[in-house]
Structures are given as structure tokens and as C-alpha cells.
Design an enzyme around this catalytic site. Structure first.
Site, PDB file in Angstrom:
ATOM      1  CG  ASN A  28      -2.287  -0.597   0.917  1.00 52.76           C
ATOM      2  OD1 ASN A  28      -2.704  -0.657  -0.227  1.00 52.76           O
ATOM      3  ND2 ASN A  28      -2.980  -1.034   1.946  1.00 52.76           N
ATOM      4  CG  ASP A  66      -8.794  -0.675  -2.401  1.00 50.38           C
ATOM      5  OD1 ASP A  66      -8.374  -1.070  -1.287  1.00 50.38           O
ATOM      6  OD2 ASP A  66      -9.356   0.430  -2.562  1.00 50.38           O
ATOM      7  CD  GLU A  77      -3.181  -6.521   6.249  1.00 49.65           C
ATOM      8  OE1 GLU A  77      -2.141  -6.405   6.917  1.00 49.65           O
ATOM      9  OE2 GLU A  77      -4.094  -5.675   6.259  1.00 49.65           O
TER      10      GLU A  77
END
Length: 355
Positions: A221, A230, A256
């Protein structure tokens, strides 16, 4: 992973805590408000949590509904409230139909009684008695049959209308229990399914709980941004779903993390399933077709425990989480089954996220 130990005997009652929080803030205990506080309380959306807290104890229903529209689209809780109202109306209508039918039968019974009285009377000739009785019974029977046909038609119509309401409720539940990003079950649905394992009072020896966590996801990320993260989450969910049986329960439990509940398999078979998921993901390409940037490889660490080795949902979740931690600690991208003696200082509590 949260390293705070969780005492086995203290599985928190999240519903009671959320209700208490709503009462403290003077919020009406209606379904759409509960949904809002549930999502904020479990911490699945930190921004929602902050905005709800910022409203303080003077939050109006309009402000709460605005938050609901912002974070839940059309605020799906309204669907169930509307469906509930429609169901009550349909049941009330059906009750009136049946009450009318009862009135009709009472009237028919009264006519039979009058006919019997005339037949028993000694003041009429036999021909007059029979003629009168036949006329009365024919008319009454014809009226009752016609009314009965109308009743059947009305009941059938009401049944169809109530079936439509049931379908609306089923659709609401499906939406409310689905993670919008990955299109698999969400944390709420997972909590219900996990608790159901022990509903009968005895654990299922051939039921396993698998917890899976994407390795180094924060780094992904931070490096490529949340839109890429995503897409990776959605792909991971697809890979997991594609490598388990259709009857396996698959959920995204937060961030996650994913969970699989599998019934009817031995520990060895559950381990084989985990390895199938792990190797399939490890070989799945994660590449931007436009820029050529390669985001992979993406790997999973998995830990699992069999329900027969735990006494309740909290313990099953805790032991699976311990196994997952050990998989992470052993180098990631591997599967671990819970074994006695594994380090027990790194567990998260089921049904609640502590901040």
C-alpha cells in the site's frame, strides 16, 4: 498483528457494548443506527469511527442518517425496516381475510341450524319442509363456495406478496453480509458462521477454521497506493474462492485478513487446501498491463485449527490466530496448523477489535 493476550473466559459481548455506547450518546436503538455503530466499533473504517465520535452526545438522527448515506450508499438498514413494515401490513391483511372467512362459516352454520329447526317443525307438510330446506341449503352453499373461492384467491395473493417481502429481506441480508470490495462474506457474516459451529453444544471434529493474511501488505500500500492495494485484495479473494470447494465459507475479516471455514475434512485435507491456495496465489501474476509495473509476487501466510481442538468460537479463533502468527514468524508464505506449545502471546479476540 495485535499482541495483547486474550483470556479464554472473557469473550466480549459486542452487541451489549454497542448498545451501551448508543444509549450513552442518546441514540435511538433502531437497526440503521446499530449498523452504523457496529461498523464504527469494530474499526473496519477508521474514518467512519472518527466522524461518528466527532458528533459526540448531541448527534441528531439526520446527522446519523447522513453518515449512513455517505458510508453505506442508500443505507441498507432502511430496506429491512421498510420490508418489516410491509410484512406486518400483509399479515394484517391476511388476518382480515381469514376473519371474514370465519364470519362466513359462522353464518353458514347458522343457516344449517335454521334448516334443521324447520325440518323438525311439526307445523309444515313434508313437501314444504323439503322445499324450504333445499332452497336454503342451495343458496347458502352457493354463497359459501363463492366466498371460499374469493378467500382462496385473496390468500394466494397475500402469500405472493409476503414471498416478495421475504425475497427483499433475503437480498438485504446478502448485501449486508457481503464485503463490497472483494464480493465475499464480510466480518459480520463471519461472526455468525463461526458461532454456528458450536450451536449444537459440541464441536464438529471435521470442521476447520483457516485464517490467512497477505504478507507485507502495508508495504504494498505504501509503495503503490491504496487503489493498487484494493485490486490486490480483490484478486486474492478470487484466488482463495477458486481453490476451495463451493460449500466452503470464505470471508474477508478485516484489512488484508481472510478466513475460510471448511466442513467435512480432516486436518491433513485442510492443510492440503491451504497449500493449494498458497501456491496458486504465489504463481498469480500481479502486473500493470499499461505501465508494466510488477507488483508481485503476492504471498499468503495461513494458520488453522480444527474445531474439535477448541471448546468455543473464541478459543478456535485464538488458536487459528496463534498458528497464523507462527507462520508469519517462521518466514511468511507458509501454512501452520495449531499445536500445543505454540507461543500464546499474540492473539486477537474474536468479535471485537481493540484500539
Amino acid at each position: 498483528m495485535n499482541t495483547a493476550p486474550t483470556p479464554k473466559a472473557q469473550v466480549p459481548d459486542i452487541a451489549a457494548q454497542i448498545t451501551y455506547a448508543m444509549r450513552t450518546m442518546g441514540v435511538a436503538p433502531i437497526p440503521r443506527n446499530y449498523e452504523l455503530f457496529y461498523e464504527a466499533y469494530i474499526g473496519s473504517n477508521p474514518t467512519l469511527t472518527k466522524e461518528l465520535a466527532a458528533l459526540g452526545s448531541k448527534a441528531t438522527q439526520d446527522e446519523l442518517d447522513e453518515l449512513g448515506r455517505q458510508y453505506f450508499g442508500n443505507h441498507q438498514s432502511q430496506v429491512i425496516e421498510n420490508a418489516h413494515s410491509k410484512l406486518i401490513a400483509e399479515l394484517d391483511g391476511l388476518l382480515r381475510v381469514l376473519q371474514q372467512e370465519q364470519t362466513s362459516l359462522v353464518s353458514y352454520n347458522k343457516l344449517l341450524g335454521e334448516t334443521y329447526t324447520r325440518i323438525s317443525s311439526k307445523s309444515h307438510t313434508s313437501a314444504d319442509i323439503l322445499r324450504s330446506a333445499i332452497n336454503i341449503l342451495s343458496e347458502a352453499t352457493g354463497d359459501t363456495m363463492a366466498h371460499g373461492e374469493k378467500t382462496v384467491e385473496k390468500v394466494s395473493q397475500k402469500s405472493q406478496e409476503m414471498d416478495q417481502v421475504r425475497k427483499e429481506l433475503d437480498e438485504y441480508k446478502r448485501i449486508a453480509n457481503t464485503d463490497s470490495l472483494t464480493r465475499i462474506a464480510n466480518r459480520r457474516a463471519f461472526d455468525e458462521r463461526l458461532a454456528a459451529i458450536y450451536d449444537s453444544g459440541t464441536s464438529a471434529p471435521l470442521t476447520g477454521l483457516v485464517l490467512a493474511d497477505i504478507d507485507n501488505f502495508k508495504k504494498i500500500n505504501d509503495t503503490y497506493g491504496h487503489p493498487v492495494g484494493d485490486k490486490i485484495l480483490a484478486t486474492v479473494a478470487t484466488v482463495i474462492r477458486a481453490n476451495v470447494r463451493k460449500d466452503c465459507f470464505v470471508a474477508r475479516t478485516g484489512g488484508e485478513e481472510f478466513a475460510v471455514i471448511v466442513d467435512g475434512n480432516t486436518a491433513e485435507e485442510v492443510n492440503q487446501m491451504c497449500e493449494r491456495i498458497r501456491t496458486a496465489l504465489e504463481t498469480t501474476p500481479f502486473k500493470n498491463s499499461k505501465t508494466g509495473v510488477n507488483y508481485g509476487p503476492i504471498t499468503l501466510s495461513l494458520g488453522f485449527c480444527m474445531a474439535g481442538d477448541a471448546e468455543d468460537p473464541g478459543e478456535l479463533y485464538a488458536k487459528s490466530d496463534i498458528a497464523l502468527y507462527c507462520a508469519k514468524n517462521a518466514g511468511r508464505n507458509r501454512t501452520k496448523i495449531y499445536e500445543d506449545g505454540m507461543k500464546k502471546d499474540f492473539t486477537k479476540s474474536w468479535l471485537i477489535y481493540k484500539r
